[in-house]
Design an enzyme around this catalytic site. Sequence first.
Site, PDB file in Angstrom:
ATOM      1  N   CYS A 203       0.825  -1.206   0.000  1.00 47.79           N
ATOM      2  CA  CYS A 203       0.000   0.000   0.000  1.00 47.79           C
ATOM      3  C   CYS A 203       0.859   1.256   0.000  1.00 47.79           C
ATOM      4  O   CYS A 203       0.483   2.271  -0.597  1.00 47.79           O
ATOM      5  CB  CYS A 203      -0.920  -0.009   1.215  1.00 47.79           C
ATOM      6  SG  CYS A 203      -2.165  -1.322   1.196  1.00 47.79           S
ATOM      7  N   CYS A 371      15.590   2.449  -2.809  1.00 46.86           N
ATOM      8  CA  CYS A 371      14.147   2.667  -2.967  1.00 46.86           C
ATOM      9  C   CYS A 371      13.542   2.843  -1.576  1.00 46.86           C
ATOM     10  O   CYS A 371      14.206   3.347  -0.676  1.00 46.86           O
ATOM     11  CB  CYS A 371      13.500   1.520  -3.753  1.00 46.86           C
ATOM     12  SG  CYS A 371      13.642  -0.099  -2.962  1.00 46.86           S
TER      13      CYS A 371
END
Length: 413
Positions: A203, A371
């Site tokens: 999410c 990331c």
Amino acid sequence: MALAPLVSPGPELSRAELLRYARQMALPQIGLEGQRRLKNSRVVVLGAGGLGSPVLLYLAAAGVGTIGVVDRDTVDVSNLHRQVLHPDAAVGERKVASAAEQLRRLNPHIEVIEHDVEITPETVLDLVSEYDVVVDGTDTFDVQIIADAACALVGKPYVWGSVLRFDGQATVFWSQAPGGAARTLSDLYPDLERRGADADETCAIAGVLGPLCATVGGILASETLKLLGGYGEPLLGRLLVVDALDGTTTEVPFGTAEPATPRVANVGRPYDPFIDGPTAGGSPGPAARPRNERNTMQDDASTDSVSVSELDSLLQARARGEADFVLVDVREPHEHELVSIDGSVLVPLGGILSPEAREAVPADATVIVHCHHDGRSQRAAQALRQSGYDDVRFVRGGIDAWVAEIEPEKPRY
């Protein structure tokens, strides 16, 4: 096929409880006896986030007597749009403490047990063994594998759901369900490698529609109450798929009538998803899954990656002119805008081999990629190596670890 109730009726209800649950007891499938069963029930919910919030709220409101809340995280402001159990004032607090406070305010007639622990093979059996039903509201595939294996081992129903973007799923696993209805996670995902390839789509990265969590969480709560009270048709062997964009639901049957084989090889001992072999029953285990955001490759750490503390030292050395490398952020622009590491170059993963990327990251450069955690950066590093880059490493733990250890004043998400 309705199943027998999991729980026997508990003590008589007080007058206050009779008033509180009157509209629920008006349902003939529940009645006074069914409400006493709920009072005598014990349910543990794994995760107090987007799915866990509506599940916990509705189980508490329904009068489930004992509710366990398992979570190791803190309340984060970026999650409040879907984690409706937590108020803004709880930002920064432990989730289990925040959840327990809200549930006790909602219904003073129930008991809430806080489990501020990480779900691991060493802890999971203690978490699930003392409850009648286990509800999974987590978003990590490794945790779901562990929880499913533990529930199969001790014979507990495992109510499972998933949400991402505008899509939701819900079903029930139970290794000891009668009448050929026994199912485990491996029946739904026999190809764990393919499932694992999408496991880093969380999410936090892909986004999720808040109300979808309420839709799926309400289904999980309903399935739990049905199992406890022994009425209705549980979602055993049936996956309910919700498409919030189209406003549709689809039922997908899965598994067979053969008894489910519990996958329990990793429960009760230290677990390494990248060295463990096939799980019990011959199904491909976690070892078959690709590397993802939440599982850094420790065996490659010495050559293929750097820690955030090592990156900090390298950045300081670069500022002094003693090191030369390009730090590449392969996240999406909205993530980079939220928080970034000074001196990094933004090249989203989808364009890592584009001509623009070649201009920003010369082929003869030493490259360090990062990331959010490290799933995308590992894929980026592999792609760069395959395209001719000789010296490429990724940052273990990504910017989440960087903020936690190096720049705690910056936001985490």
